[in-house]
Design a protein around this motif. Structure first.
Motif, PDB file in Angstrom:
ATOM      1  N   GLN A  54      13.341  -3.161 -29.620  1.00  0.00           N
ATOM      2  CA  GLN A  54      12.970  -3.861 -28.347  1.00  0.00           C
ATOM      3  C   GLN A  54      13.210  -3.538 -26.923  1.00  0.00           C
ATOM      4  OE1 GLN A  54      11.067  -7.008 -28.798  1.00  0.00           O
ATOM      5  NE2 GLN A  54      10.432  -6.561 -26.195  1.00  0.00           N
ATOM      6  N   ALA A  55      14.085  -2.891 -26.463  1.00  0.00           N
ATOM      7  CA  ALA A  55      14.299  -2.012 -25.328  1.00  0.00           C
ATOM      8  C   ALA A  55      13.399  -0.551 -25.285  1.00  0.00           C
ATOM      9  CB  ALA A  55      15.825  -1.145 -25.754  1.00  0.00           C
ATOM     10  N   TYR A  56      13.080  -0.212 -26.482  1.00  0.00           N
ATOM     11  CA  TYR A  56      12.068   1.366 -26.447  1.00  0.00           C
ATOM     12  C   TYR A  56      10.851   0.881 -26.178  1.00  0.00           C
ATOM     13  CZ  TYR A  56      16.039   3.841 -29.006  1.00  0.00           C
ATOM     14  OH  TYR A  56      17.137   4.382 -29.129  1.00  0.00           O
ATOM     15  N   LEU A  57      10.823  -0.212 -26.996  1.00  0.00           N
ATOM     16  CA  LEU A  57       9.225  -1.370 -26.343  1.00  0.00           C
ATOM     17  C   LEU A  57       8.412  -1.265 -25.703  1.00  0.00           C
ATOM     18  CD1 LEU A  57       8.305  -2.712 -29.949  1.00  0.00           C
ATOM     19  CD2 LEU A  57       7.310  -0.570 -28.988  1.00  0.00           C
ATOM     20  N   THR A  58       9.482  -1.943 -24.572  1.00  0.00           N
ATOM     21  CA  THR A  58       9.888  -2.765 -23.488  1.00  0.00           C
ATOM     22  C   THR A  58       9.610  -1.745 -22.409  1.00  0.00           C
ATOM     23  OG1 THR A  58      11.131  -4.856 -23.947  1.00  0.00           O
ATOM     24  CG2 THR A  58      11.219  -3.738 -21.523  1.00  0.00           C
ATOM     25  N   PHE A  59      10.687  -0.706 -22.379  1.00  0.00           N
ATOM     26  CA  PHE A  59      10.008   0.623 -21.366  1.00  0.00           C
ATOM     27  C   PHE A  59       8.979   1.493 -21.606  1.00  0.00           C
ATOM     28  CE2 PHE A  59      11.566   5.330 -21.263  1.00  0.00           C
ATOM     29  CZ  PHE A  59      11.933   4.919 -19.288  1.00  0.00           C
TER      30      PHE A  59
END
Length: 189
Positions: A54-59
């Motif tokens: 989720q963090a990577y996709l949001t970034f």
């Protein structure tokens, strides 16, 4: 066999049976604890993978928003240079450039929140690539500042695209092979 020998044999047998039962209970207890600990580790690893994803996709999404805002600003500047508009149209376009420029700066700032999550969740190789990607976003922004010599937004955007691909490649490796030591090399096409 005498009654005494039979009594000793019975007591001895009962003692051996008790020890075997106790040993079996200890082994079962240890196996149960190990299973619970292993299950907890598996659940934590699964949770961490989901949080990282989720963090990577949001970034990546926030980087794309910043890139799109920068592209819009670049296109407006190019329109001013190519069309040589009249004074009124020029003022209108310059006003649009200022608004889009603020949107671009805000979009760049919004990359920081998912970067902080990545810094918390790791691993180090992804943190490094995320920081390089943020630097590429900022260089893209700087390439369009008035008075910056050598600022080429087209090259800066290309560099950003390559860096985003490098980040995505490392993130994909971490998500698909979380236990492996990761070395990823991204070649420019």
């Amino acid at each position: 066999m005498s009654d005494m020998d039979q009594g000793i044999a019975a007591v001895f047998s009962a003692g051996v049976a008790a020890m075997v039962t106790f040993g079996g209970a200890v082994i079962a207890y240890q196996a149960g604890r190990r299973q619970v600990r292993d299950q907890g580790s598996i659940e934590h690893a699964h949770w961490l993978r989901g949080q990282r994803e989720q963090a990577y996709l949001t970034f990546l999404a926030s980087c794309e928003r910043a890139t799109a805002a920068g592209r819009l600003r670049r296109d407006l500047w190019e329109r001013i240079e190519v069309e040589t508009p009249d004074a009124e149209t020029l003022r209108d376009l310059q006003g649009q450039v200022q608004l889009v420029g603020r949107d671009f700066s805000e979009a760049v700032d919004q990359v920081l929140e998912p970067l902080e999550r990545i810094r918390m969740l790791g691993p180090d190789i992804v943190i490094e690539e995320a920081e390089h990607t943020l630097e590429a976003v900022r260089q893209f922004e700087d390439s369009m500042r008035p008075g910056v010599l050598g600022g080429d937004p087209f090259n800066a955007e290309g560099d950003l695209r390559v860096q985003r691909a490098a980040f995505a490649a490392v993130a994909r490796q971490v998500l698909t092979h979380p236990q492996e030591h990761i070395t990823v090399v991204v070649y420019e096409e």
